[in-house]
Each structure stands twice: as structure tokens, then as C-alpha cells.
Write an enzyme that holds these catalytic residues in place. Structure first.
Site, PDB file in Angstrom:
ATOM      1  N   ARG A 261       0.836  -1.193   0.000  1.00 49.71           N
ATOM      2  CA  ARG A 261       0.000   0.000   0.000  1.00 49.71           C
ATOM      3  C   ARG A 261       0.875   1.249   0.000  1.00 49.71           C
ATOM      4  NH1 ARG A 261      -4.899  -1.785   4.199  1.00 49.71           N
ATOM      5  NH2 ARG A 261      -5.322  -3.770   3.145  1.00 49.71           N
ATOM      6  N   ARG A 276       1.933   1.561  10.413  1.00 44.19           N
ATOM      7  CA  ARG A 276       1.467   1.921   9.066  1.00 44.19           C
ATOM      8  C   ARG A 276       2.662   1.824   8.119  1.00 44.19           C
ATOM      9  NH1 ARG A 276      -3.069   4.773   7.636  1.00 44.19           N
ATOM     10  NH2 ARG A 276      -3.339   5.462   9.790  1.00 44.19           N
ATOM     11  N   GLU A 348      -7.364   0.121  14.638  1.00 41.57           N
ATOM     12  CA  GLU A 348      -7.890  -0.986  13.831  1.00 41.57           C
ATOM     13  C   GLU A 348      -6.869  -2.119  13.658  1.00 41.57           C
ATOM     14  OE1 GLU A 348      -8.825  -2.012   9.198  1.00 41.57           O
ATOM     15  OE2 GLU A 348      -8.968   0.095   9.813  1.00 41.57           O
ATOM     16  N   SER A 351     -10.890  -6.090  10.086  1.00 42.70           N
ATOM     17  CA  SER A 351     -12.044  -5.457   9.459  1.00 42.70           C
ATOM     18  C   SER A 351     -12.790  -6.515   8.672  1.00 42.70           C
ATOM     19  CB  SER A 351     -11.582  -4.322   8.541  1.00 42.70           C
ATOM     20  OG  SER A 351     -12.680  -3.687   7.927  1.00 42.70           O
ATOM     21  N   ARG A 388       0.503  -4.864  12.619  1.00 42.87           N
ATOM     22  CA  ARG A 388      -0.352  -4.240  13.637  1.00 42.87           C
ATOM     23  C   ARG A 388      -0.630  -5.199  14.795  1.00 42.87           C
ATOM     24  NH1 ARG A 388      -4.666  -0.032  10.937  1.00 42.87           N
ATOM     25  NH2 ARG A 388      -3.117   1.152   9.723  1.00 42.87           N
TER      26      ARG A 388
END
Length: 425
Positions: A261, A276, A348, A351, A388
Site C-alpha cells: 500500500r 502503518r 484498527e 475489518s 499491527r
């Protein structure tokens, strides 16, 4: 994409969905207009073609002036048919282009608003009181360096910012997480999958990642291939252009893949550590079900995510994501957010999204029930986004001396190790 028939029958519902997403409501009227031109030009083309075919039979029987008139009309029809065909194709192309820009219909129970307008559905576990335990918690990067587990400096040297190395017990911890996550998914009936990290444009577009999310995608221009940001993409495209028998459903896959990403728009956010990053590994659940079963399957995916986070002994909450923060493919999305002690907030970790028929229509995946063929529903759910999850484990299970207690579920995959110990400097 949504069903055009639904758009025609209930355009106000589609307008309300666009409004809730914070997207262009005028797109609905533009699409309705293009669809009307597509249908009317199609009717016009069919009428002219029918007349053209009938005229051919009459010409063979005619003579003299009558035949001359018919031939003259035939020449005009040839021009008109070609023009009608061009008009039909142009209207169809415009309709499809506009349809691709329209997001999925938001579920009526989704809270309306932006990123901060979510609704907390439930909370699990308790936050540790580090003050009562007599020490100040270290953040995950400091802990990772003490353990010899995380090296961001050399990651930046080799690849740039937001890249990292997992070293020693860090690498072992990733492998333990992946193996434990796949074991849970397999026990729940998922088929484990190792998926491609590069996909064709139709696969990326079909899952909805070339719309509002396009800026976050890496593209290899020379090969016209995309690096996936999640194995949801190859898992969704796995049955592209196929018709599945209803008795095969539900189909459930657990994909493991690297994810890439660009993190466009995240300048200044989470710059410390590995929360991140541009590249990470992830275990993703993916389901194909009948449309009427999608909401129940959504709850099942959420329960599997909760089971996973509970097994890691992490405090977390479940939120109902607000409409403008859904992403174009999701009709509804739940996030599980773990407590990060040094940040003093939930972040988060997993999801799960119910994409209803949106992706299957774009990818031409259908289900056969007897003589009836129709689109099916697709759903996805993150089980373990590795970096994460490592962040949450290190911070929540740290001890005063910089060691980290290993959750029981991971111990069999770490040689029975109960504690990760700091390494000598």
C-alpha cells in the site's frame, strides 16, 4: 456494481446511499439518463435491423420502380443501422463507465457520517494499569529493538521510509501468528490459499480498488499489473467469469499474501514503528454465499475475528463503521480495534465487509439454482494483519524488564516459549 433495474425502480434509495457516502449524488441522474439512452438506442437498432431483414425479402420479389424504391430505402437503412449501432455502443459504454463509479448501496443500519462517526457495538477485555504495576509502558518500537525483533533503520536504508525488517524473534513471531491464524481458519472450514501478489487490471477493478482507493495502489506500468493491497483481490477474482452451483456454497477461503500500500495521504501519520507500512503480510478470510445469506455470514466473519483477538488476549472493541468510511465495495463494515497502551486509544486490527452483489456483478461471478442464474454475494474479513498485531501484542503483554509474555495460543508455534526476552546489546 449495483443492479441497474434497482436503480430505475428506486433511484431515491441510490441517491440516499451516495449522499451517506459523501459522494456525488448527481451521478445517479447522469446514470439514469445514460441508461435511458442505452435502452432507447437499443430498441431503435432492433427496429431498424428488423426492417432491414424484412426489406431484403421484399427486394427479391419486387421489380421496376418498386424495386428501385426498395433499394433506395435499403441504402438509407444501411446508414441508419450503422448510426444506431454506434449510438447504442456509445450509450452502453457511458452507462458502464458511470456504473463503475457508483459505490455499493449502504446498508440502512449503517451510521451516517465520516471516520469519527462510527458506533461502538461492544468492548472486550480490560486495559492494564501500568502505573499500578509500577512502570511506564514502552512503545512497540522500543520493545522490538530490545527484543532484537524490529529494525526500521535498516529497513529505511534498504527501501525507504515505512519499510522494516523483522529479525530474530520478530520473524518467528510473524510465522507463529500466520500459522495460528491459518490453523483457526482451517478449523472453521476455510480452505487455505497462497495467492498471487500481482493481478491484472480487471481483477483490481472488479473488486473496487481502482476507484477511490486507486491512489493507494502500486502499478507496474511495463507489465500493466497491480500489486495487491490485500489477498481479497485475488480471492474475489478466483472465480471470475464462472457460474457456481448453489450446493457448493458457502465457499470460504483463507488467503495468505504479502500486501502493498502506498499509504497516500498518510503523511505524518504513524511514522514511528511498524503500525502503518508499505509492505506487510496478512491472513484474509473470504466468503462466497447466496445474497440472502450475506448478513448472517457477515456476523460469522466478525465472530471469527473476535475469537482470534480473544485468543491473543488483547483488549479490543467492535465498531460499526460510518457510511463515508466504508470503501466503495462495502455495504456494511465492522472493525475490531485493539487497545494500544502508549497511544491511549483503540486502533484498527481487523475489518470485515459485506460487499453483497457489488463485486460479483463486476467480476461476472454467478450462482446456478436449478434453471435460475443470478449474482452471488462476497464478503471479506481480515484475520491477522501481521505488523499491527505484533504492535498490539508487544505493547499489551510487555513486562517491566522489557520482556514480553507470549499468549498461550502462540506458544506451540514458538517452540513452547512463554516469554520473549530482551537480547544483549
Amino acid at each position: 456494481m449495483i443492479d441497474l433495474r434497482l436503480l430505475r425502480e428506486d433511484p431515491d434509495r441510490v441517491r440516499a446511499s451516495q449522499r451517506a457516502r459523501g459522494e456525488d449524488v448527481a451521478l445517479v441522474d447522469s446514470l439514469l439518463s445514460a441508461d435511458e439512452r442505452r435502452r432507447s438506442s437499443g430498441v431503435r437498432f432492433d427496429e431498424l435491423r428488423a426492417e432491414q431483414k424484412g426489406l431484403g425479402k421484399l427486394i427479391g420479389k419486387a421489380a421496376g420502380d418498386e424495386k428501385a424504391e426498395l433499394l433506395k430505402r435499403a441504402e438509407q437503412l444501411k446508414t441508419d443501422v450503422k448510426a444506431a449501432d454506434t449510438e447504442r455502443d456509445a450509450a452502453d459504454a457511458e452507462t458502464q463507465e458511470l456504473l463503475q463509479r457508483l459505490g455499493n448501496l449502504v446498508h440502512p443500519d449503517v451510521p451516517v457520517g465520516g471516520e469519527e462517526d462510527f458506533v461502538t457495538l461492544e468492548t472486550h477485555g480490560t486495559h492494564r494499569d501500568f502505573a499500578a504495576e509500577g512502570f511506564e509502558p514502552r512503545d512497540h518500537l522500543e520493545l522490538g529493538q530490545l527484543l532484537g525483533a524490529i529494525d526500521v533503520e535498516r529497513g529505511a536504508k534498504v527501501s525507504g521510509s515505512r519499510f522494516y525488517f523483522l529479525t530474530g524473534v520478530g520473524a518467528l513471531l510473524e510465522l507463529a501468528l500466520v500459522n495460528a491464524a491459518i490453523a483457526q481458519a482451517t478449523a472453521a472450514g476455510f480452505t487455505p490459499m497462497l495467492t498471487p501478489a500481482l493481478v491484472r487490471p480487471q481483477s483490481m477493478a472488479g473488486t473496487g480498488f481502482l476507484g477511490q482507493a486507486a491512489q493507494d495502489v502500486y502499478h507496474l506500468d511495463k507489465d500493466d499489473l497491480y500489486l495487491v493491497g490485500t489477498s481479497e483481490v485475488p480471492l474475489a477474482a478466483y472465480h471470475m467469469d464462472e457460474i457456481l452451483d448453489a450446493d457448493r456454497l458457502p465457499l470460504r477461503y483463507a488467503g495468505f499474501s504479502p500486501c502493498f500500500r502506498r499509504e497516500a495521504g498518510s503523511h505524518g501519520k504513524d511514522t514511528r514503528g511498524i503500525f502503518r507500512v508499505h509492505q506487510f503480510d496478512k491472513v484474509e478470510m473470504f466468503s462466497y454465499v447466496l445474497p440472502e445469506d450475506s448478513q448472517a455470514e457477515h456476523q460469522r466473519l466478525l465472530e471469527w475475528e473476535k475469537q482470534w483477538l480473544t485468543s491473543l488476549e488483547l483488549p479490543f472493541r467492535v465498531i460499526d463503521v460510518a457510511s463515508a468510511d466504508l470503501g466503495s465495495s462495502a455495504a456494511r463494515k465492522y472493525d475490531c480495534e485493539a487497545w494500544i497502551p502508549t497511544q491511549g486509544k483503540y486502533r484498527e486490527l481487523t475489518s470485515t465487509s459485506d460487499c453483497t452483489e457489488f463485486q460479483s456483478r463486476r467480476l461476472s461471478i454467478r450462482v446456478r439454482e436449478g434453471k435460475k442464474v443470478r449474482p452471488l454475494a462476497t464478503l471479506n474479513g481480515t484475520l491477522c494483519a501481521v505488523p499491527r498485531t505484533i504492535v498490539a501484542i508487544l505493547e499489551n503483554h510487555q513486562q517491566a524488564d522489557g520482556s514480553v509474555r507470549v499468549p498461550e495460543v502462540l506458544r506451540p508455534y514458538l517452540g513452547g516459549r512463554e516469554v520473549l526476552e530482551p537480547v544483549a546489546k
